[in-house]
Each structure stands twice: as structure tokens, then as C-alpha cells.
Design a protein around this motif. Structure first.
Motif, PDB file in Angstrom:
ATOM      1  N   TRP A 124       7.816 -16.699  -5.552  1.00 41.68           N
ATOM      2  CA  TRP A 124       8.033 -16.146  -6.892  1.00 41.68           C
ATOM      3  C   TRP A 124       7.082 -14.994  -7.187  1.00 41.68           C
ATOM      4  O   TRP A 124       7.454 -14.053  -7.868  1.00 41.68           O
ATOM      5  N   ALA A 125       5.847 -15.070  -6.676  1.00 36.33           N
ATOM      6  CA  ALA A 125       4.866 -14.017  -6.922  1.00 36.33           C
ATOM      7  C   ALA A 125       5.010 -12.849  -5.955  1.00 36.33           C
ATOM      8  O   ALA A 125       4.267 -11.883  -6.042  1.00 36.33           O
ATOM      9  N   LYS A 126       5.946 -12.953  -5.046  1.00 33.31           N
ATOM     10  CA  LYS A 126       6.205 -11.910  -4.045  1.00 33.31           C
ATOM     11  C   LYS A 126       4.992 -11.673  -3.157  1.00 33.31           C
ATOM     12  O   LYS A 126       4.600 -10.543  -2.892  1.00 33.31           O
ATOM     13  N   GLY A 127       4.394 -12.738  -2.711  1.00 30.63           N
ATOM     14  CA  GLY A 127       3.259 -12.656  -1.809  1.00 30.63           C
ATOM     15  C   GLY A 127       2.361 -13.865  -1.962  1.00 30.63           C
ATOM     16  O   GLY A 127       2.649 -14.776  -2.737  1.00 30.63           O
ATOM     17  N   CYS A 128       1.305 -13.890  -1.227  1.00 29.93           N
ATOM     18  CA  CYS A 128       0.350 -14.995  -1.262  1.00 29.93           C
ATOM     19  C   CYS A 128      -0.330 -15.062  -2.630  1.00 29.93           C
ATOM     20  O   CYS A 128      -0.786 -14.048  -3.160  1.00 29.93           O
ATOM     21  N   LEU A 129      -0.411 -16.254  -3.201  1.00 28.67           N
ATOM     22  CA  LEU A 129      -1.033 -16.388  -4.516  1.00 28.67           C
ATOM     23  C   LEU A 129      -2.515 -16.018  -4.493  1.00 28.67           C
ATOM     24  O   LEU A 129      -3.020 -15.406  -5.425  1.00 28.67           O
ATOM     25  N   ILE A 130      -3.205 -16.392  -3.445  1.00 30.78           N
ATOM     26  CA  ILE A 130      -4.624 -16.051  -3.355  1.00 30.78           C
ATOM     27  C   ILE A 130      -4.793 -14.539  -3.238  1.00 30.78           C
ATOM     28  O   ILE A 130      -5.661 -13.945  -3.874  1.00 30.78           O
ATOM     29  N   GLY A 131      -3.940 -13.923  -2.439  1.00 29.03           N
ATOM     30  CA  GLY A 131      -3.989 -12.460  -2.327  1.00 29.03           C
ATOM     31  C   GLY A 131      -3.698 -11.776  -3.648  1.00 29.03           C
ATOM     32  O   GLY A 131      -4.369 -10.817  -4.036  1.00 29.03           O
ATOM     33  N   ASN A 132      -2.705 -12.276  -4.360  1.00 26.14           N
ATOM     34  CA  ASN A 132      -2.406 -11.710  -5.675  1.00 26.14           C
ATOM     35  C   ASN A 132      -3.561 -11.933  -6.635  1.00 26.14           C
ATOM     36  O   ASN A 132      -3.913 -11.056  -7.410  1.00 26.14           O
ATOM     37  N   GLY A 133      -4.126 -13.109  -6.597  1.00 23.22           N
ATOM     38  CA  GLY A 133      -5.197 -13.434  -7.531  1.00 23.22           C
ATOM     39  C   GLY A 133      -6.468 -12.668  -7.281  1.00 23.22           C
ATOM     40  O   GLY A 133      -7.154 -12.268  -8.219  1.00 23.22           O
ATOM     41  N   LEU A 134      -6.809 -12.428  -6.024  1.00 22.34           N
ATOM     42  CA  LEU A 134      -8.081 -11.771  -5.724  1.00 22.34           C
ATOM     43  C   LEU A 134      -7.965 -10.263  -5.527  1.00 22.34           C
ATOM     44  O   LEU A 134      -8.768  -9.507  -6.047  1.00 22.34           O
ATOM     45  N   VAL A 135      -6.971  -9.824  -4.777  1.00 25.49           N
ATOM     46  CA  VAL A 135      -6.856  -8.409  -4.459  1.00 25.49           C
ATOM     47  C   VAL A 135      -6.210  -7.626  -5.597  1.00 25.49           C
ATOM     48  O   VAL A 135      -6.699  -6.574  -6.004  1.00 25.49           O
ATOM     49  N   ALA A 136      -5.106  -8.150  -6.127  1.00 23.10           N
ATOM     50  CA  ALA A 136      -4.398  -7.421  -7.166  1.00 23.10           C
ATOM     51  C   ALA A 136      -5.142  -7.438  -8.501  1.00 23.10           C
ATOM     52  O   ALA A 136      -4.884  -6.601  -9.354  1.00 23.10           O
ATOM     53  N   THR A 137      -6.085  -8.356  -8.683  1.00 16.52           N
ATOM     54  CA  THR A 137      -6.881  -8.359  -9.906  1.00 16.52           C
ATOM     55  C   THR A 137      -7.703  -7.081 -10.015  1.00 16.52           C
ATOM     56  O   THR A 137      -7.833  -6.515 -11.099  1.00 16.52           O
ATOM     57  N   SER A 138      -8.209  -6.606  -8.899  1.00 15.97           N
ATOM     58  CA  SER A 138      -8.981  -5.358  -8.929  1.00 15.97           C
ATOM     59  C   SER A 138      -8.099  -4.158  -9.250  1.00 15.97           C
ATOM     60  O   SER A 138      -8.597  -3.132  -9.709  1.00 15.97           O
ATOM     61  N   GLN A 139      -6.793  -4.302  -9.050  1.00 18.66           N
ATOM     62  CA  GLN A 139      -5.846  -3.242  -9.403  1.00 18.66           C
ATOM     63  C   GLN A 139      -5.288  -3.437 -10.814  1.00 18.66           C
ATOM     64  O   GLN A 139      -4.443  -2.674 -11.258  1.00 18.66           O
ATOM     65  N   LEU A 140      -5.772  -4.438 -11.501  1.00 17.36           N
ATOM     66  CA  LEU A 140      -5.380  -4.778 -12.866  1.00 17.36           C
ATOM     67  C   LEU A 140      -3.884  -5.060 -12.993  1.00 17.36           C
ATOM     68  O   LEU A 140      -3.245  -4.716 -13.982  1.00 17.36           O
ATOM     69  N   ALA A 141      -3.316  -5.701 -11.978  1.00 11.98           N
ATOM     70  CA  ALA A 141      -1.907  -6.063 -12.017  1.00 11.98           C
ATOM     71  C   ALA A 141      -1.720  -7.315 -12.870  1.00 11.98           C
ATOM     72  O   ALA A 141      -2.507  -8.258 -12.791  1.00 11.98           O
ATOM     73  N   THR A 142      -0.681  -7.325 -13.688  1.00 15.19           N
ATOM     74  CA  THR A 142      -0.409  -8.454 -14.572  1.00 15.19           C
ATOM     75  C   THR A 142      -0.152  -9.733 -13.788  1.00 15.19           C
ATOM     76  O   THR A 142      -0.630 -10.805 -14.156  1.00 15.19           O
ATOM     77  N   ARG A 143       0.579  -9.619 -12.683  1.00 13.89           N
ATOM     78  CA  ARG A 143       0.899 -10.825 -11.914  1.00 13.89           C
ATOM     79  C   ARG A 143      -0.358 -11.465 -11.331  1.00 13.89           C
ATOM     80  O   ARG A 143      -0.402 -12.666 -11.130  1.00 13.89           O
ATOM     81  N   ALA A 144      -1.390 -10.665 -11.081  1.00 16.33           N
ATOM     82  CA  ALA A 144      -2.632 -11.217 -10.548  1.00 16.33           C
ATOM     83  C   ALA A 144      -3.326 -12.084 -11.585  1.00 16.33           C
ATOM     84  O   ALA A 144      -3.818 -13.166 -11.266  1.00 16.33           O
ATOM     85  N   TRP A 145      -3.356 -11.627 -12.821  1.00 18.46           N
ATOM     86  CA  TRP A 145      -3.989 -12.409 -13.879  1.00 18.46           C
ATOM     87  C   TRP A 145      -3.204 -13.690 -14.139  1.00 18.46           C
ATOM     88  O   TRP A 145      -3.788 -14.744 -14.380  1.00 18.46           O
TER      89      TRP A 145
END
Length: 57
Positions: free
Chosen positions: A9-30
């Protein structure tokens, strides 16, 4: 199994979204971080608080 569904559903690994995409300020990461934290809290509560009550009888 639920983590696998969440990863799809998140279109990728949840840990990757949570840690990497947070630095990109992506909504899905938060959202991923929020639900990871809620899942950990609920799992800990279910195992320790509710588990200790049912063990007492």
C-alpha cells in the motif's frame, strides 16, 4: 503478513518510507512513521498489559 500488505500500500518498504522519505518531507513517510509507532504501542500493550491481566486469572 500485515507488514507486507502495508509495504504494498505504501509503494515500498515501510522502514524505507519512514526513514528515508521523512528527510524529503513526504506525507506518506510521516504516515508510515505514525502507524509504525501505533503498531508498536498496540503490540506492546496487548502483550504486556493485557497479557499480564489474563495470566493472573
Amino acid at each position: 503478513m500485515l507488514m507486507g500488505i502495508g509495504a504494498v500500500w505504501a509503494k515500498g518498504c515501510l522502514i524505507g518510507n519512514g526513514l528515508v522519505a521523512t528527510s524529503q518531507l513526504a506525507t506518506r513517510a510521516w504516515l508510515a512513521l505514525l502507524f509504525i509507532a501505533l503498531g508498536i504501542w498496540f503490540g506492546a500493550w496487548f502483550m504486556y498489559v493485557r497479557g499480564s491481566k489474563s495470566a493472573r486469572g
